[in-house]
Design a protein around this motif. Structure first.
Motif, PDB file in Angstrom:
ATOM      1  N   LEU A   3       5.567 -36.182 -50.230  1.00 15.87           N
ATOM      2  CA  LEU A   3       6.913 -35.887 -50.733  1.00 15.87           C
ATOM      3  C   LEU A   3       7.960 -35.935 -49.616  1.00 15.87           C
ATOM      4  O   LEU A   3       9.102 -36.334 -49.850  1.00 15.87           O
ATOM      5  N   GLY A   4       7.574 -35.542 -48.406  1.00 16.90           N
ATOM      6  CA  GLY A   4       8.520 -35.597 -47.295  1.00 16.90           C
ATOM      7  C   GLY A   4       8.905 -37.022 -46.935  1.00 16.90           C
ATOM      8  O   GLY A   4      10.075 -37.316 -46.671  1.00 16.90           O
ATOM      9  N   LEU A   5       7.929 -37.940 -46.923  1.00 15.44           N
ATOM     10  CA  LEU A   5       8.222 -39.350 -46.664  1.00 15.44           C
ATOM     11  C   LEU A   5       9.132 -39.915 -47.752  1.00 15.44           C
ATOM     12  O   LEU A   5      10.098 -40.641 -47.457  1.00 15.44           O
ATOM     13  N   ALA A   6       8.823 -39.594 -48.999  1.00 16.62           N
ATOM     14  CA  ALA A   6       9.634 -40.113 -50.103  1.00 16.62           C
ATOM     15  C   ALA A   6      11.060 -39.589 -50.038  1.00 16.62           C
ATOM     16  O   ALA A   6      12.026 -40.343 -50.208  1.00 16.62           O
ATOM     17  N   ALA A   7      11.220 -38.291 -49.769  1.00 16.65           N
ATOM     18  CA  ALA A   7      12.562 -37.701 -49.721  1.00 16.65           C
ATOM     19  C   ALA A   7      13.373 -38.243 -48.554  1.00 16.65           C
ATOM     20  O   ALA A   7      14.573 -38.530 -48.694  1.00 16.65           O
ATOM     21  N   GLY A   8      12.749 -38.389 -47.388  1.00 21.17           N
ATOM     22  CA  GLY A   8      13.489 -38.834 -46.213  1.00 21.17           C
ATOM     23  C   GLY A   8      13.785 -40.311 -46.187  1.00 21.17           C
ATOM     24  O   GLY A   8      14.816 -40.739 -45.650  1.00 21.17           O
ATOM     25  N   PHE A   9      12.912 -41.127 -46.794  1.00 25.36           N
ATOM     26  CA  PHE A   9      13.083 -42.577 -46.702  1.00 25.36           C
ATOM     27  C   PHE A   9      13.920 -43.134 -47.849  1.00 25.36           C
ATOM     28  O   PHE A   9      14.821 -43.952 -47.633  1.00 25.36           O
ATOM     29  N   PHE A  10      13.644 -42.704 -49.070  1.00 28.30           N
ATOM     30  CA  PHE A  10      14.324 -43.291 -50.225  1.00 28.30           C
ATOM     31  C   PHE A  10      15.663 -42.625 -50.527  1.00 28.30           C
ATOM     32  O   PHE A  10      16.525 -43.253 -51.149  1.00 28.30           O
ATOM     33  N   ARG A  11      15.802 -41.334 -50.106  1.00 28.95           N
ATOM     34  CA  ARG A  11      17.049 -40.605 -50.318  1.00 28.95           C
ATOM     35  C   ARG A  11      17.448 -40.627 -51.798  1.00 28.95           C
ATOM     36  O   ARG A  11      16.615 -40.717 -52.679  1.00 28.95           O
ATOM     37  N   GLY A  12      18.762 -40.492 -52.081  1.00 27.79           N
ATOM     38  CA  GLY A  12      19.251 -40.580 -53.456  1.00 27.79           C
ATOM     39  C   GLY A  12      18.662 -39.512 -54.371  1.00 27.79           C
ATOM     40  O   GLY A  12      18.406 -38.375 -53.974  1.00 27.79           O
ATOM     41  N   TRP A  13      18.435 -39.891 -55.629  1.00 19.95           N
ATOM     42  CA  TRP A  13      17.941 -38.938 -56.626  1.00 19.95           C
ATOM     43  C   TRP A  13      16.527 -38.467 -56.319  1.00 19.95           C
ATOM     44  O   TRP A  13      16.142 -37.346 -56.678  1.00 19.95           O
ATOM     45  N   VAL A  14      15.744 -39.315 -55.644  1.00 26.98           N
ATOM     46  CA  VAL A  14      14.387 -38.891 -55.261  1.00 26.98           C
ATOM     47  C   VAL A  14      14.456 -37.691 -54.329  1.00 26.98           C
ATOM     48  O   VAL A  14      13.757 -36.678 -54.514  1.00 26.98           O
ATOM     49  N   GLU A  15      15.317 -37.792 -53.327  1.00 23.58           N
ATOM     50  CA  GLU A  15      15.463 -36.691 -52.383  1.00 23.58           C
ATOM     51  C   GLU A  15      16.019 -35.448 -53.069  1.00 23.58           C
ATOM     52  O   GLU A  15      15.562 -34.320 -52.798  1.00 23.58           O
TER      53      GLU A  15
ATOM     54  N   GLY B 198      12.627 -34.178 -42.156  1.00 23.39           N
ATOM     55  CA  GLY B 198      13.481 -34.171 -40.967  1.00 23.39           C
ATOM     56  C   GLY B 198      13.076 -35.227 -39.958  1.00 23.39           C
ATOM     57  O   GLY B 198      13.933 -35.887 -39.348  1.00 23.39           O
ATOM     58  N   SER B 199      11.772 -35.421 -39.776  1.00 25.40           N
ATOM     59  CA  SER B 199      11.296 -36.447 -38.848  1.00 25.40           C
ATOM     60  C   SER B 199      11.656 -37.843 -39.343  1.00 25.40           C
ATOM     61  O   SER B 199      12.041 -38.720 -38.556  1.00 25.40           O
ATOM     62  N   VAL B 200      11.533 -38.063 -40.658  1.00 22.99           N
ATOM     63  CA  VAL B 200      11.860 -39.374 -41.222  1.00 22.99           C
ATOM     64  C   VAL B 200      13.350 -39.662 -41.070  1.00 22.99           C
ATOM     65  O   VAL B 200      13.754 -40.777 -40.708  1.00 22.99           O
ATOM     66  N   LEU B 201      14.188 -38.666 -41.349  1.00 24.43           N
ATOM     67  CA  LEU B 201      15.633 -38.867 -41.224  1.00 24.43           C
ATOM     68  C   LEU B 201      16.024 -39.210 -39.786  1.00 24.43           C
ATOM     69  O   LEU B 201      17.016 -39.904 -39.556  1.00 24.43           O
ATOM     70  N   GLY B 202      15.245 -38.741 -38.828  1.00 21.29           N
ATOM     71  CA  GLY B 202      15.562 -39.016 -37.438  1.00 21.29           C
ATOM     72  C   GLY B 202      15.261 -40.436 -37.002  1.00 21.29           C
ATOM     73  O   GLY B 202      15.798 -40.897 -35.981  1.00 21.29           O
ATOM     74  N   VAL B 203      14.415 -41.167 -37.758  1.00 22.15           N
ATOM     75  CA  VAL B 203      14.034 -42.512 -37.327  1.00 22.15           C
ATOM     76  C   VAL B 203      14.377 -43.604 -38.351  1.00 22.15           C
ATOM     77  O   VAL B 203      14.322 -44.788 -38.006  1.00 22.15           O
ATOM     78  N   ARG B 204      14.742 -43.240 -39.567  1.00 22.10           N
ATOM     79  CA  ARG B 204      14.942 -44.261 -40.604  1.00 22.10           C
ATOM     80  C   ARG B 204      16.125 -45.177 -40.325  1.00 22.10           C
ATOM     81  O   ARG B 204      16.185 -46.296 -40.833  1.00 22.10           O
ATOM     82  N   GLU B 205      17.087 -44.731 -39.507  1.00 22.29           N
ATOM     83  CA  GLU B 205      18.247 -45.555 -39.176  1.00 22.29           C
ATOM     84  C   GLU B 205      18.120 -46.241 -37.823  1.00 22.29           C
ATOM     85  O   GLU B 205      19.090 -46.825 -37.340  1.00 22.29           O
ATOM     86  N   GLU B 206      16.956 -46.153 -37.212  1.00 22.39           N
ATOM     87  CA  GLU B 206      16.769 -46.804 -35.912  1.00 22.39           C
ATOM     88  C   GLU B 206      16.832 -48.329 -36.064  1.00 22.39           C
ATOM     89  O   GLU B 206      16.631 -48.875 -37.147  1.00 22.39           O
ATOM     90  N   THR B 207      17.085 -48.998 -34.936  1.00 18.02           N
ATOM     91  CA  THR B 207      17.285 -50.446 -34.953  1.00 18.02           C
ATOM     92  C   THR B 207      16.060 -51.184 -35.473  1.00 18.02           C
ATOM     93  O   THR B 207      16.178 -52.140 -36.253  1.00 18.02           O
ATOM     94  N   TYR B 208      14.870 -50.756 -35.055  1.00 19.97           N
ATOM     95  CA  TYR B 208      13.673 -51.490 -35.456  1.00 19.97           C
ATOM     96  C   TYR B 208      13.419 -51.348 -36.959  1.00 19.97           C
ATOM     97  O   TYR B 208      12.858 -52.243 -37.589  1.00 19.97           O
ATOM     98  N   VAL B 209      13.821 -50.198 -37.544  1.00 16.70           N
ATOM     99  CA  VAL B 209      13.661 -50.023 -38.986  1.00 16.70           C
ATOM    100  C   VAL B 209      14.656 -50.903 -39.733  1.00 16.70           C
ATOM    101  O   VAL B 209      14.316 -51.547 -40.738  1.00 16.70           O
ATOM    102  N   GLU B 210      15.889 -50.947 -39.247  1.00 13.54           N
ATOM    103  CA  GLU B 210      16.898 -51.813 -39.857  1.00 13.54           C
ATOM    104  C   GLU B 210      16.490 -53.283 -39.744  1.00 13.54           C
ATOM    105  O   GLU B 210      16.690 -54.072 -40.681  1.00 13.54           O
TER     106      GLU B 210
END
Length: 297
Positions: A116-128, A179-191
């Motif tokens: 659930l933490g991965l889903a909430a941090g990565f997909f955001r929106g209504w899932v989060e 919190g960990s996912v939110l810290g890396v989801r906008e990194e350059t390599y993810v983009e």
């Protein structure tokens, strides 16, 4: 004639998961308190694995001629309880129960929290929004009371108590992973991975999850001690392990009626709980200091 060689520039920034194994182990070996905790846990695990060989008696065998014998009595190193059962044998049997509880409760909590933490941090929106709303609702209740209520509904047993603990402790794991996912989801390599059409599942597994693992390892070590402590509390009030099965919490509960005549009945199981929880916390602190804060570069 000058020949020009063209090369494709590729991003060199990539995530790394846990630090290199050799460096991590070297730093962990320098943490003396963590090593002491690790050795203590290793002894407890060995006692649980080989409990049938180490126990001098059947932990459930009663003897009315050997009731409430003090520690050091002939044939009974730690004494006996109110039914004449060997206390050392019951402590060893309780070790198996406590470790099984820690394994079940921690595994369930981590499984719920990571998913659930991965889903909430990565997909955001209504899932989060949905996940965090349920998380906030669960965190608004006193944890131990909610665990008692769930265990009471499911019925008193070790497995049901661990299901209750998994539900109660999952919000903390969800928040940590999110919190960990939110810290890396906008990194350059993810983009960059998104821009070339990499599937979301592959991004999660290859780029996001490795950066969640380091803080999660520390959390698991501390969580296991918390689960062990709460399991003892649930068994103490009768919604965990049921008699005659030995459990440190149940042994503490039955000892209260004899605390003035046989204080050793409470001292030994209480000491085992304190030692195991303390060792897990020492190990968690050592892992945290050995991993360090930087997990991406």
């Amino acid at each position: 004639m000058t020949q020009t060689t063209q090369s494709t520039v590729r991003p060199t920034t990539r995530p790394v998961g846990p630090p290199k194994r050799a460096g991590f182990l070297r730093r962990l070996a320098q943490q003396k308190l963590a090593i002491a905790g690790l050795i203590t846990l290793a002894v407890v695990i060995l006692a649980a694995l080989f409990g049938n060989l180490l126990s001098p008696y059947n932990p459930d065998a009663t003897s009315l001629s050997a009731v409430l014998l003090p520690p050091g009595s002939p044939g009974y190193l730690l004494g006996t309880d109110e039914l004449g059962r060997d206390l050392l044998s019951r402590l060893i049997s309780g070790t198996q129960v406590s470790l099984m509880a820690a394994l079940q409760g921690t595994s369930l909590t981590v499984a719920i929290g990571v998913t659930l933490g991965l889903a909430a941090g990565f997909f955001r929106g209504w899932v989060e929004k949905i996940i965090m709303f349920v998380t906030d609702v669960l965190m608004s209740f006193p944890g131990i009371l909610l665990a008692i209520a769930i265990a009471g509904i499911l019925g008193p047993s070790l497995s049901n108590a661990m299901i209750a603990l998994g539900v109660v402790l999952a919000p903390g794991a969800i928040r940590l992973v999110r919190g960990s996912v939110l810290g890396v989801r906008e990194e350059t390599y993810v983009e960059a991975a998104r821009s070339i059409g990499t599937p979301s599942g592959q991004i999660l597994v290859r780029h996001i999850l490795p950066n969640v693992v380091p803080p999660l390892i520390v959390y698991i070590a501390i969580l296991a001690g918390q689960v062990m402590l709460i399991e003892a509390g649930l068994s103490f009030i009768g919604v965990g392990v049921q008699p005659p099965q030995a459990s440190w919490g149940a042994m503490l509960s039955s000892s209260f009626a004899y605390i003035d005549r046989a204080p050793w009945l409470a001292v030994f199981p209480g000491l085992m709980i304190a030692i195991c929880v303390f060792a897990l916390n020492l190990l968690g602190d050592g892992i945290r200091d050995s991993i360090g804060k930087k997990v991406t570069r």
